[in-house]
Each structure stands twice: as structure tokens, then as C-alpha cells.
Design a protein around this motif. Sequence first.
Motif, short mmCIF file in Angstrom:
data_model
loop_
_atom_site.label_atom_id
_atom_site.label_comp_id
_atom_site.label_asym_id
_atom_site.label_seq_id
_atom_site.Cartn_x
_atom_site.Cartn_y
_atom_site.Cartn_z
N PRO A 439 -12.21 108.66 81.03
CA PRO A 439 -11.70 110.04 81.82
C PRO A 439 -12.10 109.98 83.42
CG PRO A 439 -14.06 110.42 80.61
CD PRO A 439 -13.59 109.08 80.16
N GLY A 440 -11.13 110.51 84.20
CA GLY A 440 -11.20 110.56 85.66
C GLY A 440 -10.77 109.22 86.21
N GLU A 441 -10.40 108.14 85.25
CA GLU A 441 -10.10 107.16 85.90
C GLU A 441 -8.62 106.96 86.13
OE1 GLU A 441 -9.36 102.69 84.43
OE2 GLU A 441 -11.49 102.94 84.39
N GLY A 442 -7.97 107.24 87.37
CA GLY A 442 -6.65 107.24 87.60
C GLY A 442 -6.38 105.84 88.27
N PRO A 443 -5.18 105.75 88.76
CA PRO A 443 -4.72 104.84 89.53
C PRO A 443 -5.36 104.44 90.76
CG PRO A 443 -2.78 105.90 88.90
CD PRO A 443 -4.08 106.88 88.48
N GLY A 444 -6.09 103.08 91.05
CA GLY A 444 -6.73 102.76 92.33
C GLY A 444 -5.89 102.22 93.43
N ASP A 445 -6.68 101.47 93.98
CA ASP A 445 -5.98 100.61 95.22
C ASP A 445 -5.80 99.38 94.85
OD1 ASP A 445 -5.25 99.70 97.75
OD2 ASP A 445 -6.81 100.88 99.00
N LEU A 446 -4.58 98.69 95.28
CA LEU A 446 -4.28 97.27 94.82
C LEU A 446 -4.97 96.31 95.97
CD1 LEU A 446 -0.42 97.55 94.52
CD2 LEU A 446 -2.35 97.12 92.80
N ALA A 447 -5.69 96.81 96.87
CA ALA A 447 -6.69 96.11 97.59
C ALA A 447 -8.00 96.03 97.23
CB ALA A 447 -6.68 96.67 99.18
N ASP A 448 -8.24 96.98 95.90
CA ASP A 448 -9.42 96.89 95.61
C ASP A 448 -9.67 95.87 94.45
OD1 ASP A 448 -12.12 97.44 94.83
OD2 ASP A 448 -11.51 99.65 93.86
N PRO A 449 -10.70 94.83 94.73
CA PRO A 449 -10.68 94.11 93.31
C PRO A 449 -11.34 94.65 92.01
CG PRO A 449 -11.77 93.17 95.38
CD PRO A 449 -11.42 94.38 95.60
#
Length: 674
Positions: A439-449
Motif C-alpha cells: 500500500p502507498g507504493e506508487g510509480p517512482g523515479d527512473l533515476a532511483d535505483p
Amino acid sequence: MTVPANNADSPSVNDLLTAVLFGPNFLQEHGFWRRLLTTEPFRRPGGGTPDERLALSYHRLRILNNALDSGARVAADPRALSALHEWLGPVDPALTTVAGIHYNLFLGSLLDHDADTPRDLSDFLALRRVGTFLCTEVAHGNDAAAIETTATYDRERDGFVLHTPHAGAQKFMPNTSPAGGPKSGVVAARLLADGADHGVFLFLAPLTDAHRALPGVRVRRLPARMGSPVDHCLTSFDRCFVPRDALLSGQQGRIGDDGRFHSHVPNRRRRFLASIGRVTPGKLSMSACAVGSARVTLAIAVRYAGHRMISASRAARQVPVYAHRTHHGPLAGAMATVYAMSLLHRRALDRWEAAPDSDRDEAERLVAVAKGWITWQARDVIVECRERCGAQGLLENNGMTELFTGIEGAITAEGDNLAVHAKAAAEMLFSATEQETPPGEGPGDLADPAFLGRLCAAVEELWFARARERMSAAPPGDPLGRWNAASPAALRGVEAHAYRQADEAYAEAAARLPEGGAHARLTELRRLFALRWIDRNSGSLLAAGRLTADQAASLPDALEEAVAVVAEHTPSLVETFALPERLMSDWPIAGPRYADVYDDPEGPWHRGRRTGLRGRAAEFRRPACGSRRRPLREKVAALGTKGVLLAYWGTASVLARWFEKPQVDADESVHPKA
């Protein structure tokens, strides 16, 4: 070239990354093998017939064995076996094959059995007899548990009669010819006693003397296979008798003094798996061989790309071919993959060594998955690097063709990759449970490993979920039909599992590095590795809501950015492979003066030089392509009398010191098992 060492100075970026690739005990685990392959007996030879090259490989095996303090230590240590394959595999695939069979499958099997019954191994440790392993048969490859060679217990003679009942039961591809000296083999056969079939066990049997097969044994050479020559044969038995102690016994079973069979393992399949336990270190060795071969090939391709000059957009200017994105892009991707292969290999090795009995099956499955993935990735890397070297990569003297054919053998050895992954897929499919997005895990940043790592895990979940759906939709009552419906997606899930494991290995290695250049380089490699995999699965991730439409659209740009960053450092990253310069000099295109190999002393461009030297240049005869060594008579003439005496004195002194010192010390070669 610097290598990690214990000193007061802070380690360099290259030192830190070399430790990432080889583990913290680089000198202890790899130092001996790294030095060995730079000695003269292991330098690349020029030409030779297949039989001559085979004889050279067995000759090198004896040199290697004489340099060890104990072949039993190597056989007992999976890290030493892996290091042997990692360094010798790129230099002499045939030597690596026969050494792996002798130390791991043969000698290791003897050491793993009969702990309470001492067995004389002196002939095998001194290589008075070379060991080999006879398991698969013409009709039984990946289903080795169904082999049909029999070992019938004879009470009167208190021994076993080995017999091949038909053509399909002939042992397929062991190196059992007299080439290389007398051979003995560990033979997998079905133990028959008192009219009962007790399953497949291993038996020690002498096979040949120095010239021919022994009575009761028939050996026939198979047609030449692709790659380095090994004496692969068909081998059969005609009521060949071996004594009772020829059985490699243990908890899985033995024939007691009463002539009756006893076993603590009731299941015949588990008895077989216990007997061939050496296949797991063999898989680790195949992974190591693939990693070493991919590293060498990539190093050659990157170095060649740096000094192969081509015309730029302006005719008067030349640039190295590496300057072009079409050239350095694939090599940068290969660098990210080679690091991933190395890290996954170490991860599988560490987990298998440390696994308690309760986690043994899972650890062995990771070894199997890693072996398939790593060897397949190595083939892709080697093919890519060969293409980047053009026609030069097709020539045997530049080494790539031998490594390409060698990796084909690793893909099939110790279990064909597809069969190994199919077995893992079935185990994982029935044990996996569908996971929900936290829960709460949405799309992140493609620069984030870290976000990229979650996407790698999501790809694995998606493929196994698809496999379960397809299996559920298949008609009931047809197990094979249900498996056929699910297996393609399940195999993709196994591939995704390997990618996830490699990404996690990247993350763990980066976490152990201090902030600085080494950490930045490894993070860049990890990002490129993950982005390439995510790009291949972007459609599934987008459909599952793990990627947004904007992220999916921006993936190509993010990937190109990652390629550019890694490509800038790829030439320096080659140095982290710690490949000795003397080794690299044996491949002409790895050096900036590679064109000199093709020089012609009789060519017109030497006309002025020949005149000035009064004909001496015209008398020069260049060595065979790929070798800078002159004939002995020319070396002697060039040295003169004093030079010859000095050379003799120096060689004698070096040899004296060499033989006085043990060639393998506990602190520099094989890592003693805890």
C-alpha cells in the motif's frame, strides 16, 4: 596494473571494483591462478593439429597439478574450483574441461563418499592416472536417473559386474581415450542385488592403460565437436568386474559384509541425487568459466575499439571506432551485464556454501538458475564483442572464436540450460504465492535505483502470475497439457528471477562501498542493467500499473543517458578485471600495434630499409600470426655467446628458486574450507 593489496594507502577506484568482482579475498582465492596463466607453458600456442592441442592440454594439466600443494584441497573447495575455471577457461577451454572433470566430478566424488573407508588416491593426486566421469548415456542425457548401465552384485566374487545392455546405454561423451595417459572413471550404473534394482550409484573403475582400453571396456572416439579438442568418446562395458569397494557408498547405500544392500535413504531418486552431488559445484564452475570468458572477450573488444582508427565526418580527421554510439553503446551494455554476471555468480556461491540443510534446496536452485542465465548472457556478450571487432574477431589468433565455441559447451554441461531452468520453473511455480503491491507504493523515479529494483521484482511476479493463470485455465486431468500451457510464462519468470537476483547483488555490493568514485561507477552500471531489462518488459509493467505512460515513454531517453554515462568509463572499467598484461598480449588486437602482426618483411614498404641494412631485413621470417616469438636459433644468434651464458644462469637461478618454494601456499591459492 594495480590489484587489491593490504597496505596503509586508501584503495583506488579500480581496487574497490576489483574486490566487488572477485570478493574480498582476491589474492587468496585468485592470485595463484592469475599468476599461473601468465607462465610460459600456458601462453597461447600457434596452430597445431587437434591431437597436438589435446596433448598440450593434458600436458598443462600435469604442470598445473605439480604446482598445487594438494589436488584434494582444490577438489574439496568450491571456491578454488570456481577460480580455476574463471581464469583458465578463457586461456585453454580444453584444459579447463579435463581439469574440471578430474578435480570436481572424479576426485570430488571420491572424497565425498566413503568417509569411513580410506581409499588410496595417490595415483589420482599425482596424475599417474587421470580421472573422468561417466554418467549420461546415448539415450539418457538430462534424464540421467533413468540410465541403463548395470552393476550387478556377484556374491561369489564379492564385487560388481558392469555391463552395457544395448547401444542406447553407452556412456556418451566422457574423455575416456588413452590420450593424456591412463584413465580411471567414476561410472554411474544401476545397482542390482538379490534381484532388486536399488537405483543409480557410482562405481570406480579403471578404464585404460597408456595405450588402449582395458579388458571388458570398449572406447570409441566420437566425431570432433565444435571448439577446443577434447577426447570425447563412447564407452561401454562387457561384463567388466570391479571389487566391492569400487562402490562409492554412503548414507544413500552400501553392500555390507553380509552381502546385503543397506540404505538410510528409501527413495531411489534421492539416492541418485546424493550420488551425483558434485553436479552443483560443477554448475558453479560453468558459471565461473562463462564469467571469465565474457570478461576477456569484452576487454579485447574495448581495447581494440580504442585504437582502431576510422575516418570521421571530416576526411582529414580520424577517431577511434569507440567514439561512435553504435559501437560503444553495445559494449557499455555488455559491461553492465558482465558485472551482473560476476555478482550473481558470487551470490550463488556464497549462499550455497553457507546454506543450512533446511535451505539447501533453495540454494541449489539459485545455483542452477544462475548457471543457465550466466552462460546464456556470456554467449550474448561474446557474440556482441566478436561483431564489434569485425573480421579480426573471426580469426582464431584473436581468441574470440574459441571462447564462443567454448561457451556453447558450458551451456550444455552439468545439465542443459533449458532443462535446468524448466525444473526450476516448476519448483518456483508451485511454491510461489501471488504478492500484492504494498500500500502507498506508487510509480517512482527512473533515476532511483531502489525503484528500478522494485520493478525488477515486479517483472518476476507478473510472469509467474501469468503462468498460474494459464495453468488454471487449462483443462483438468492432463498434467502435461497444464504444464505446457504454463511453462513459457514460467520460464520467463525464471529469467526474471535471475535478473532480480543480479540486481539485488548489485544493490548489496554498492551498499558495501564507501561514497566516491567506485560507488558511483557501480550505481551507474546497476542503473543501466536494470533499465535495459525494464525496457524489455515495459508493456507488462505499464499494463499492471507499475509504470506510468510518461515513464514508459521516457524509458528510451533514460536508457540512452545511462549508456552514455557507462560508456565514458567502460575503458577504465576493463582495468578492474585485473587481467595480466602478459595474458592480453597473447591476443594481437588487444594491443595498439596489432597491425604489426601482419607485417611482411618482403613487402615493398621495406625496400629502403632492406637496402640500408644490407639485406638483413630481407632475411627476416615473421612468426606465425598471433605470436611475436622467434625461432630458437634466431634468438641464440641474436644473444651471442655471452648472452646465452647469462640467459642460462638466470633461468637456472629462477628454476632453482621455483622448485625450492612450494608453488601453492595456504595464503595465496586455494581458500581453506571453514
